[in-house]
Structures are given as structure tokens and as C-alpha cells.
Design a protein around this motif. Structure first.
Motif, PDB file in Angstrom:
ATOM      1  N   GLU A  60      -5.749   2.659  -5.731  1.00  0.00           N
ATOM      2  CA  GLU A  60      -5.593   1.112  -5.508  1.00  0.00           C
ATOM      3  C   GLU A  60      -4.902   1.056  -4.091  1.00  0.00           C
ATOM      4  O   GLU A  60      -4.933   0.152  -3.358  1.00  0.00           O
ATOM      5  CB  GLU A  60      -4.618   0.757  -6.488  1.00  0.00           C
ATOM      6  CG  GLU A  60      -4.578  -0.902  -6.424  1.00  0.00           C
ATOM      7  CD  GLU A  60      -3.633  -1.577  -7.599  1.00  0.00           C
ATOM      8  OE1 GLU A  60      -3.760  -2.642  -7.747  1.00  0.00           O
ATOM      9  OE2 GLU A  60      -3.254  -0.857  -8.581  1.00  0.00           O
ATOM     10  N   ALA A  61      -4.071   2.311  -3.717  1.00  0.00           N
ATOM     11  CA  ALA A  61      -3.369   2.151  -2.234  1.00  0.00           C
ATOM     12  C   ALA A  61      -4.452   2.254  -1.236  1.00  0.00           C
ATOM     13  O   ALA A  61      -4.167   1.562  -0.335  1.00  0.00           O
ATOM     14  CB  ALA A  61      -2.306   3.275  -2.201  1.00  0.00           C
ATOM     15  N   ILE A  62      -5.491   3.006  -1.494  1.00  0.00           N
ATOM     16  CA  ILE A  62      -6.633   2.940  -0.478  1.00  0.00           C
ATOM     17  C   ILE A  62      -7.238   1.554  -0.392  1.00  0.00           C
ATOM     18  O   ILE A  62      -7.411   1.430   0.904  1.00  0.00           O
ATOM     19  CB  ILE A  62      -7.549   3.862  -0.929  1.00  0.00           C
ATOM     20  CG1 ILE A  62      -6.856   5.370  -0.985  1.00  0.00           C
ATOM     21  CG2 ILE A  62      -8.757   4.023  -0.135  1.00  0.00           C
ATOM     22  CD1 ILE A  62      -7.974   6.475  -1.504  1.00  0.00           C
ATOM     23  N   GLU A  63      -7.363   1.022  -1.325  1.00  0.00           N
ATOM     24  CA  GLU A  63      -7.958  -0.419  -1.166  1.00  0.00           C
ATOM     25  C   GLU A  63      -7.068  -1.302  -0.628  1.00  0.00           C
ATOM     26  O   GLU A  63      -7.474  -2.095   0.301  1.00  0.00           O
ATOM     27  CB  GLU A  63      -8.062  -0.939  -2.629  1.00  0.00           C
ATOM     28  CG  GLU A  63      -8.833  -2.297  -2.777  1.00  0.00           C
ATOM     29  CD  GLU A  63      -8.884  -2.560  -4.222  1.00  0.00           C
ATOM     30  OE1 GLU A  63      -8.579  -4.043  -4.619  1.00  0.00           O
ATOM     31  OE2 GLU A  63      -9.175  -1.985  -5.158  1.00  0.00           O
ATOM     32  N   VAL A  64      -5.661  -1.436  -0.951  1.00  0.00           N
ATOM     33  CA  VAL A  64      -4.959  -2.343  -0.025  1.00  0.00           C
ATOM     34  C   VAL A  64      -4.474  -1.935   1.589  1.00  0.00           C
ATOM     35  O   VAL A  64      -4.770  -2.717   2.260  1.00  0.00           O
ATOM     36  CB  VAL A  64      -3.347  -2.359  -0.784  1.00  0.00           C
ATOM     37  CG1 VAL A  64      -2.303  -2.948   0.089  1.00  0.00           C
ATOM     38  CG2 VAL A  64      -3.345  -2.634  -2.021  1.00  0.00           C
ATOM     39  N   GLY A 105      -3.067   6.654   9.198  1.00  0.00           N
ATOM     40  CA  GLY A 105      -2.532   7.753   8.764  1.00  0.00           C
ATOM     41  C   GLY A 105      -2.087   7.676   7.344  1.00  0.00           C
ATOM     42  O   GLY A 105      -2.066   8.394   6.683  1.00  0.00           O
ATOM     43  N   LEU A 106      -1.396   6.431   6.923  1.00  0.00           N
ATOM     44  CA  LEU A 106      -1.093   6.342   5.731  1.00  0.00           C
ATOM     45  C   LEU A 106      -2.448   6.373   4.753  1.00  0.00           C
ATOM     46  O   LEU A 106      -2.343   6.951   3.814  1.00  0.00           O
ATOM     47  CB  LEU A 106      -0.481   4.887   5.563  1.00  0.00           C
ATOM     48  CG  LEU A 106      -0.034   4.495   4.248  1.00  0.00           C
ATOM     49  CD1 LEU A 106       1.251   5.523   3.676  1.00  0.00           C
ATOM     50  CD2 LEU A 106       0.511   3.038   4.139  1.00  0.00           C
ATOM     51  N   PHE A 130      -5.860   9.057   0.826  1.00  0.00           N
ATOM     52  CA  PHE A 130      -7.303   9.951   0.462  1.00  0.00           C
ATOM     53  C   PHE A 130      -6.800  11.169  -0.060  1.00  0.00           C
ATOM     54  O   PHE A 130      -7.420  11.735  -1.099  1.00  0.00           O
ATOM     55  CB  PHE A 130      -7.987   9.938   1.672  1.00  0.00           C
ATOM     56  CG  PHE A 130      -8.682   8.578   1.962  1.00  0.00           C
ATOM     57  CD1 PHE A 130      -9.536   8.115   1.122  1.00  0.00           C
ATOM     58  CD2 PHE A 130      -8.942   8.085   3.204  1.00  0.00           C
ATOM     59  CE1 PHE A 130     -10.413   7.146   1.327  1.00  0.00           C
ATOM     60  CE2 PHE A 130      -9.506   7.151   3.446  1.00  0.00           C
ATOM     61  CZ  PHE A 130     -10.362   6.408   2.611  1.00  0.00           C
ATOM     62  N   GLU A 131      -5.819  11.913   0.459  1.00  0.00           N
ATOM     63  CA  GLU A 131      -5.216  13.150  -0.028  1.00  0.00           C
ATOM     64  C   GLU A 131      -4.891  13.039  -1.359  1.00  0.00           C
ATOM     65  O   GLU A 131      -5.430  14.004  -2.147  1.00  0.00           O
ATOM     66  CB  GLU A 131      -4.673  13.789   1.086  1.00  0.00           C
ATOM     67  CG  GLU A 131      -4.973  14.080   2.351  1.00  0.00           C
ATOM     68  CD  GLU A 131      -3.741  14.899   3.336  1.00  0.00           C
ATOM     69  OE1 GLU A 131      -3.304  15.979   2.347  1.00  0.00           O
ATOM     70  OE2 GLU A 131      -3.782  15.241   4.181  1.00  0.00           O
ATOM     71  N   GLY A 189       0.834  -1.195  -0.093  1.00  0.00           N
ATOM     72  CA  GLY A 189      -0.116  -0.006  -0.167  1.00  0.00           C
ATOM     73  C   GLY A 189       0.840   1.252   0.071  1.00  0.00           C
ATOM     74  O   GLY A 189       0.802   2.208  -0.776  1.00  0.00           O
ATOM     75  N   ARG A 190       1.718   1.227   0.753  1.00  0.00           N
ATOM     76  CA  ARG A 190       2.790   2.546   0.957  1.00  0.00           C
ATOM     77  C   ARG A 190       3.603   2.645  -0.446  1.00  0.00           C
ATOM     78  O   ARG A 190       3.569   3.883  -1.175  1.00  0.00           O
ATOM     79  CB  ARG A 190       3.811   2.058   1.916  1.00  0.00           C
ATOM     80  CG  ARG A 190       4.740   3.317   2.247  1.00  0.00           C
ATOM     81  CD  ARG A 190       5.780   2.868   3.362  1.00  0.00           C
ATOM     82  NE  ARG A 190       6.471   1.854   3.035  1.00  0.00           N
ATOM     83  CZ  ARG A 190       6.794   0.634   3.828  1.00  0.00           C
ATOM     84  NH1 ARG A 190       6.609   0.853   5.263  1.00  0.00           N
ATOM     85  NH2 ARG A 190       7.482  -0.334   3.407  1.00  0.00           N
TER      86      ARG A 190
END
Length: 927
Positions: free
Chosen positions: A678-682, A705-706, A711-712, A667-668
């Protein structure tokens, strides 16, 4: 009020505070049961109104119909005691809007029954004095679903001309419904327009915007707007993936993956959501869409060459009524055929009821999509490589593989070593039993070790090595452990022991010295052992002792010397594969520590390649790949990191071990690679796992926090603000005030970007208060004060400088040069804005000096540019030009800053009449 009634009303309050889902559903069921036990029909009515809404939101059509019918009967019998609207319990007239949809979703209900419900709805609306909009929308949806397109089109036009009222569909739902109708009737541009309006306007509802986003996917692909389609898919799926009532939304997203070259992701979504088909037995309309979408995707998987891939979950017992009972998973191609067949059956049943072929035609349109293809790559995993049957190896290869496994230290090494012992000759048995004994003793398998020792002694004697065989037989398996006292006693008792045995005992002693940080002694013992092995011609043991020297150098905080040792070893062709893997992994970590993470990633990836060549355990491969991904991430090679994490995840998942840590890394890396959706999903998956495992609040706070940062980057501002708020709350729970302050500062910065200045100041004030409670983190207090001062200055507050000066006092006391320079730069900007020119210029130049002292030449140039512009704006052009000269030098290598300074310097020189100098400066500008 009776005690029973009080407890039920307390339960109602809890229900009304609980989000839709399993817990809320259980609470509602308990409320209904308690109300029935109490015999209070009014309380049961209030409970069942809630139950109807709950069942609608979670997709339990049977329960929804039953609950609604009971409530309607009570209302019709006694409207005063059982009013239609009873907030917050629910509104019977509003719930009426769900009923016709529920009936038309199953061919078990006749057209006459649906018409009767629609007529009854209109009658109740009319009797209550409600406008016609809500009932008309229900008729539009029914006509459209039944394939009466002309009738639906006419009703849609009437709806647009009908005044809205309190029972009209919300803006989000109206737009979504019309968008879907336009998509089916060939007006895809209108679909896109309506969905974009929803997104830009922030319209939301129970299943929106995820449904509307899904409806727009195919129109966007056909319009060539591929990036927008990708973003819509990722957001739609993420929002829809937790609620089984969203089956049709998932279906649209599966189709998107099938058409865009993401067959592996399509298969993954089918596997995740296949069981949803068993969730709501009455929603056959959703089943038809899902079966067709899954079949289309599985056909695409088959065309991609993976039709024999088993589909996980296809053997689930709950799917037996739909797919037939089976003991093994279906292959993708087999399941595709079954899904098409089920979709055909459902379509035929609907068409028999409706008296047309509308559902069959919709199914044909889905089949025809296999001819469409759009290239929209996602950072998704590829197909997992099928588990290949172990290739046949000859005896030499089996022996070498066993030695590789032993060197790497995998759990399967013991079995691999034991497997080749009987076939190996005496010389190989000596080598193999040495490794096997060490592994068995390490696992305290002393009985097995004793048996192996007998075979080893026999092999030694067969080679004429009676002297060593006698000592090992005397001392037993303990000789092969890490007990340095055993080693010392053996050396004392046998001063004339064979050289290779003496070397082994010295190695054990060297390791003990290393563990106890007696590094000179460790180095001396290891070198003595290495020299003995070298004289005996034992290349592998010589390499092992050289490797030990590198470990000693690392422990002595001499990474450069350790690196020299490893470089020399790895340059030798005679290093065994297992040893080479360990050397590469060690060198990778040292390269990273010395600021060369890219080289470290190369080493880790090469180690993974060697492990794959020798069919080493998935856990070891995953460890190497994970290290490579982490180092690639630190080197800024984020796409490479994403790929590494994905393959590592596949490998580790195959072992059944936890993968949450790897998933977090993925995700990071996705966020850093510019794939925030896709990062949000993970990351959301990570958070679910951590929550289910009841991880510590501080750990969950880091994950949220990540998620907030993701989201931002995805410009989902509302979700980002909420995530920062949750992060701060979790840090409170974890008793981490400085970290809470950090999360609040991040939230305030976002509020400032969104123009919410007052809320930003309020949030930063809270952050400062939190930071003050942690005296061990004064830097966080300074950062919070800095941000608060900037926010107050933006708002025009008089006390902004006071906040800044307190932060400066902390920075100077802590000798934090960079922080002081940054604060002085901000102070200069605030002073300049209030007309205190000389102080502003002085602060800006002091900031520049501070940045230079801390090694920040470009930052110094930016502060000097600030000072120069303040001077220029007060007509002090000569002074400004001098400062700009210095700034220009400091901006070397920062092209954007350098050009901004050059433009200002050229203008200043021109104003001073120094035209030649101005031309020279301007000549450095890029065209």
C-alpha cells in the motif's frame, strides 16, 4: 531516401523508444498522418502496424480493428512489399490474435463474423507455415467467453498437448488465461497454483501479472489465505491502475474490497475508475464485468450505512450515454441500481448473440457474492464524515467560537467575529472588536478596520471607558497592528493611559524585541504587560503574555524552561479553548525536541480534538492532525501515524489545498507500519504529482528513494533495483553527487543480497567515484568505500583492505568514533577470513573499545564476540573465554546477542574444565 521519409523513420525510432501511453499514441498518429501525406504506402504500412499494437495496448478497439484491416488488405494484395512480419514495426500474424477477442468483446459483432475471423486467422497461419497453437488459443478464448464451456475445456486440453511455437501465447498469458478458466469452472486450487507459479517465476507480459493476481483474489479468500490475497490485491491494483484498458482487472479488485470489509476503499476505486467505462465503447464485455463489480461494491457501501454518499464523477458528461445525463452526482445506492441495470442489458445482448444464458449466469454469480465476507483489513481510509449542517448555537457559544477562531488565526475568524458583533453587549463588543481589528489590520483592510474602530469606541464609551476611547479614536486602527514605533509614540504621548491599553502597547513592543532577538528586553516588556493585565483581571491577556514568555524561552534555546511555562499554563482550567489549542501545539513541538515525540503526539491530537469540537476550519484541523501523525511516526507508533495522516488528508482535501506533502508522510508511515504494497501505491501517487508539477529533480529523487525501499520491503527486487537507479540519475540531474553515491550504495547492497556480486562491485565503484567529487561530504565517501571493501572481500578481491584503510583514514581525520569502530569491526572480519589472526583479534577489540566510547555497548559486545570466535577457532580457548566474559556484560538488554554469547561462553568454560562456571552461565539461557 527523401527528406520526408527520413523524418518519418526518425519518428519511428522515437516511437520504438517510447513506452505505451498518450505520448506514444500521439507520435504514432503523427507518423500515420505524415506517411499518408508522403503517399508512400510502405511507410504507411509500417506506421499502421505500430498503430495496431499501440491501440491494443491502450484499449482503443475501434482504432485497432481499423488499422489491422488496412494492413491485412495491403499484405494480402502484395505479400512481398507488405510482409506479415516487419520488426520492429510489428507482426501481422501476431496481431491477428487480438482480432477475434476484440470482436467477441462486443455484441454488435455476430457469431458468424467472429467465426470468419478465426477461420481467416487459421488460413493465414497455415499459409505462412505457422504452428496451430496461436489460432487454437484464440478458439479456446472465444468458446470460453461465449459460454461454450465443454468446447473450451476440450480446446484447453488440446492446447496442452500441442507443441509451442513462436506464435503461441507467452508463458505468463497462458497461465493467466487457464487460471481464469479454472476459477470460473470450480478448480480454484488450480487457479492458485498457476498464479503462484507466475509470481515465483517472475513471468510478465503486457497485462501480467496484474491480471493473474486479480483472478486469484477470490480463490485465495475462499481458501483462507487472507494475507496472500491482501498482498495480491495491493500489487495487482497498483500495476493496473494507470491503464484504462485494465478495466476488468480493476473490477476484480473492487470486488475484493467489497467482500473484505473495505467498503470505503471500494467506493474510492469506483470513483477513480468510473470514467474508464467511457474509454472503449466496443469493449462491452469489460463493461459488464465493471458494472457488476461496481454495483456489488456500492451495495456493500449502502449496507455499511453510506448509501446516500455522493459518488464523485457519476455526473461526468462522458458517462451520459451509459448512465444518462445529469447535473448532480448520484448517491451510492442510486448508482448501484443503474449499474446492475446496465450489466443486465449487456448480458442479455451477449446471450442473444451467443444463443445461451452464459452471461446472465455470470452476472448471477456476481450478485451471489454479497453473501460472502472475509475479514481482510487494509490500512485504507474510512468513509469521510458527511458535512454536517452547523449546529445551532446560542449567542454565548457563537461569541466563544468566534474567539476560538481568532485565537487560532483561521481565515474565517473575521467573518465569525463580525457576525456576532451586532448581537453582543458592550463588554463583549470591546473584546470582539479588539480581535477583529487586529485581524483586519494584519490583512491591510484599513477601510473595514476604521468602521470597526467606530463601533469599538462606541462600546468603550457605553462602558464609561472614555479615556481609552479617546486615545484609540485619536490614534486610529494602526494602534492594533504590530508597529512598535506606533506603540512607543502612543506611550510617550499618553503616560497616564489606562492600564490595559499600556499593557497592549507593551505587548507590541515585546513582540518586536522577540523578533529582533533582544530577548531580555522582550522578557521584561512581556512581564510588565502581564502584571498590568493581571491587576485589571484580564485572564486571557495574562495567559497570552505568559505564553509569550514561553516563546522567549524557546528563542533563547531554553526548551526545558519553556516547557515549564507551558505545563503551568495548561494546568489552569481558566485557559480559553483557542489559547489551549496554541499551547498544546507549541508544547507538542517542544516535547519532540526534548526527545518525547509520543507526548507531543498526544498534545497535537488533543489540539485537533478541540478544533473539531469548535468546528474550526479543516486546514487548522489538518495541521494539528498532521503534526500528531509526524510525532507518532517519530515515536514508532506507525499505525497511529497512518490513521492521523489519513484523516488529515481527508480534511485538507476538503479545502482544495495541495496534499502531496501529507501523502508522502502517509506513504512513509505505511512503509514503517509494515504495509509496503500500500505504501508503494501511495508513494507512486506522490511521484506522479511531483512529476506533473515538474518538481526539482532532487525532490523527486527523495520520493523515488522511498519508493525503492518500499519495493525492497515488498520483495519486488527488479522494481527496487530500477528505482534506486532512477534515484541516482535524478541526483545527477540535481548535481548532488553525495546523494547519488548513497543511492548507488543502496542499490549495490540489494544486488549483494541477490547474489549479484560483480554488479554490486561495479555499482559501488561508481558510488565511490561520485562521492570523491563532493569534498564536503567525506562521510559519504567513507561509507561508499566501506561498502565497496565488504563487497570486494565477499568476492575475494585482494584490494578490499586498501579500500577499508582509506575509509579509516577519513574516519580518524574527522574524529568519527562510531564510523572508525564500525570499520575496524569489518577489518577484523576480513583479516580473520584471510588467516591473519592476531591482527583480526586486535582490530575487533579496538572496534569494541570504539563502540563503548561512543555509547554503543551492545555493538561492543558483538565485536568482542567476533574476537572470541576467531580465538576459539584457533584453539585459544582461555583467551576466548576472557573476551566472552566482557562481551556478556556489554550485551545486557540485547537478549538475542546475550544468549549467543552465553552459549559460546558456556562451551568455552566447559572445554576448560570449569564445569560449575559453565553451568552457571547456561542457567541464564532462556528455554
Amino acid at each position: 531516401m527523401t527528406a520526408a521519409a527520413e523524418s518519418i523513420r526518425a519518428l519511428f525510432d522515437e516511437i520504438d523508444r517510447t513506452p505505451w501511453g498518450p505520448r506514444e499514441r500521439a507520435l504514432v498518429a503523427e507518423a500515420v498522418a505524415r506517411a499518408q501525406e508522403s503517399g508512400d504506402a510502405r511507410l504507411e504500412y509500417e506506421a499502421r502496424l505500430r498503430q495496431t499494437s499501440s491501440a491494443n495496448m491502450i484499449g482503443d478497439t475501434d482504432l485497432m480493428l481499423t488499422s489491422f484491416a488496412w494492413c491485412l488488405a495491403q499484405h494480402d494484395a502484395d505479400p512481398e512489399r507488405f510482409p506479415a512480419e516487419l520488426e520492429p514495426a510489428g507482426d501481422l500474424l501476431w496481431q491477428y490474435k487480438w482480432m477475434a477477442g476484440a470482436l467477441r468483446g462486443s455484441p454488435e459483432f455476430s457469431s458468424e463474423q467472429i467465426d470468419a475471423v478465426l477461420d481467416d486467422m487459421e488460413e493465414h497461419y497455415h499459409r505462412a507455415g505457422v504452428g496451430p497453437s496461436g489460432a487454437m488459443m484464440a478458439r479456446f478464448e472465444d468458446a470460453w467467453a461465449a459460454g461454450r464451456i465443454d468446447e473450451a475445456a476440450a480446446l484447453r486440453e488440446r492446447l496442452e498437448a500441442t507443441p509451442r511455437d513462436e506464435y503461441s501465447h507467452c508463458d505468463a498469458c497462458v497461465r493467466s488465461q487457464f487460471a481464469g478458466f479454472f476459477a470460473e469452472t470450480g478448480r480454484e486450487d488450480e487457479t492458485i497454483r498457476l498464479v503462484e507459479e507466475m509470481v515465483e517465476g517472475g513471468f510478465t507480459c503486457g497485462e501480467e501479472p496484474e491480471r493473474a493476481l486479480a483472478l486469484a483474489l477470490l480463490p485465495l479468500l475462499r481458501a483462507g489465505r487472507l494475507d496472500q490475497a491482501r498482498a495480491f490485491h495491493l500489487r495487482s491494483y497498483r500495476l493496473a491502475r494507470e491503464n484504462p484498458d485494465n478495466l476488468t482487472i480493476i473490477a476484480d479488485n473492487v470486488v475484493f474490497c467489497a467482500l473484505t470489509g473495505n467498503e470505503a476503499r471500494a467506493l474510492s476505486l469506483v470513483e477513480k475508475h468510473l470514467r474508464w467505462l467511457a474509454h472503449d465503447g466496443l469493449n462491452a464485455e469489460a463493461h459488464q464485468e465493471a458494472f457488476a463489480a461496481f454495483a456489488l461494491a456500492l451495495d456493500a457501501v449502502t449496507r455499511a450505512g453510506h448509501g446516500d454518499t455522493p459518488v464523485r464523477g457519476s455526473d461526468a458528461a462522458e458517462l451520459a450515454p451509459l448512465l444518462g445525463g445529469r447535473e448532480a452526482m448520484l448517491a451510492a445506492s442510486e448508482l448501484a441500481s443503474l449499474c446492475w441495470a446496465r450489466a443486465d442489458e449487456i448480458a442479455a445482448a451477449f446471450d442473444r448473440r451467443n444463443g445461451n444464458d452464459a452471461h446472465a449466469r455470470r452476472l448471477e454469480r456476481t450478485r451471489a457474492l454479497e453473501r460472502e465476507h472475509y475479514d481482510v483489513p487494509l490500512s485504507s481510509s474510512g468513509f469521510s464524515a458527511p458535512a454536517a449542517a452547523p449546529r445551532e448555537r446560542n449567542l454565548a457559544e457563537r461569541i466563544e467560537r468566534a474567539q476560538v477562531l481568532a485565537a487560532v488565526g483561521t481565515p474565517t475568524a473575521i467573518d465569525a467575529l463580525a457576525d456576532v458583533l451586532d448581537d453582543a453587549d458592550a463588554a463583549d463588543r470591546v473584546t470582539l472588536t479588539f480581535a477583529l481589528l487586529r485581524a483586519l489590520v494584519a490583512e491591510a483592510r484599513h477601510g473595514d478596520a476604521a468602521a470597526v474602530l467606530e463601533a469599538r469606541v462606541e462600546a468603550l464609551r457605553a462602558l464609561g471607558r472614555d479615556d481609552r476611547a479617546d486615545i484609540e479614536a485619536e490614534r486610529g486602527p494602526a494602534l492594533f497592528g504590530v508597529d512598535d514605533e506606533v506603540a512607543r509614540r502612543t506611550l510617550d504621548a499618553h503616560p497616564d493611559a489606562p492600564a490595559d491599553l499600556t499593557a497592549h502597547l507593551l505587548t507590541v513592543i515585546a513582540f518586536r524585541h522577540l523578533v529582533e532577538n533582544r530577548l531580555d528586553d522582550a522578557l521584561d516588556a512581556s512581564r510588565r504587560a502581564r502584571d498590568l493585565y493581571a491587576r485589571e483581571g484580564d485572564i486571557e491577556r495574562t495567559h497570552a503574555l505568559t505564553h509569550l514568555e514561553a516563546d522567549v524561552r524557546r528563542a533563547a534555546d531554553e526548551p526545558e524552561r519553556a516547557l515549564e511555562v507551558l505545563d503551568a499554563l495548561l494546568s489552569e482550567d481558566t485557559v480559553a479553548p483557542g489559547r489551549r489549542v496554541r499551547l498544546l501545539m507549541d508544547r507538542a513541538t517542544i516535547q519532540d525536541a526534548l526527545g518525547e515525540p509520543r507526548r507531543g503526539a498526544d498534545d497535537a491530537d488533543e489540539a485537533a480534538r478541540l478544533l473539531l469540537v469548535w468546528d474550526v476550519d479543516d486546514h487548522a484541523v489538518a495541521s494539528a492532525l498532521s503534526l500528531g501523525a509526524q510525532l507518532a511516526e517519530r515515536a514508532g507508533e506507525n499505525d497511529r501515524a497512518v490513521a492521523g495522516y489519513r484523516v488529515a488528508l481527508q480534511r485538507l482535501e476538503a479545502t482544495g489545498e495541495p496534499t502531496t506533502g501529507l501523502l508522502y508522510g502517509l506513504g512513509r508511515a505505511l512503509l514503517a507500519a509494515g504495509a509496503p504494497h500500500e505504501a508503494i501505491e501511495v508513494i507512486d501517487d506522490v511521484l506522479e504529482r511531483e512529476t506533473a508539477a515538474n518538481e526539482a529533480p532532487g525532490s523527486r529523487a527523495i520520493t523515488v528513494g522511498l519508493l525503492a525501499r518500499a519495493f525492497e520491503h515488498a520483495e519486488e527486487w527488479g522494481n527496487a533495483l530500477r528505482a534506486w537507479e532512477i534515484t541516482a540519475d535524478l541526483h545527477v540531474e540535481a548535481e548532488e553527487p553525495a546523494r547519488r553515491a548513497s543511492a548507488l550504495v543502496a542499490r549495490a547492497h540489494l544486488l549483494g543480497r541477490l547474489g549479484e556480486e560483480d554488479e554490486a562491485v561495479e555499482t559501488l565503484t561508481t558510488a565511490v567515484a561520485a562521492a570523491r567529487t563532493d569534498p564536503d561530504n567525506r562521510g559519504m565517501l567513507a561509507d561508499a568505500l566501506h561498502s565497496l571493501a565488504q563487497a570486494k572481500a565477499q568476492r575475494g578481491d585482494d584490494d578490499a583492505l586498501a579500500m577499508l584503510d582509506e575509509a579509516l583514514e577519513i574516519g580518524r581525520a574527522d574524529e568519527a568514533g562510531w564510523l572508525v569502530a564500525d570499520l575496524l569491526d569489518t577489518r577484523a572480519r576480513i583479516l580473520g577470513g584471510t588467516g591473519r589472526i592476531d591482527e583480526a583479534v586486535a582490530n575487533a577489540l579496538q572496534a569494541a573499545d570504539g563502540f563503548l566510547a561512543a555509547g554503543g555497548a551492545p555493538q561492543a559486545g558483538a565485536s568482542e564476540l567476533l574476537a572470541a570466535r576467531i580465538l576459539r577457532d584457533t584453539e585459544r580457548i582461555e583467551e576466548a573465554a576472557a573476551v566472552l566474559r566482557s562481551a556478556h556484560e556489554h550485551a545486557e538488554g540485547q537478549e538475542q546477542l546475550r544468549q549467543a554469547i552465553a552459549i559460546d561462553l558456556g562451551d568455552a568454560l566447559e572445554a576448560l574444565g570449569r564445569h560449575g562456571e559453565a553451568a552457571e552461565v547456561r542457567s541464564t539461557l532462556r528455554s
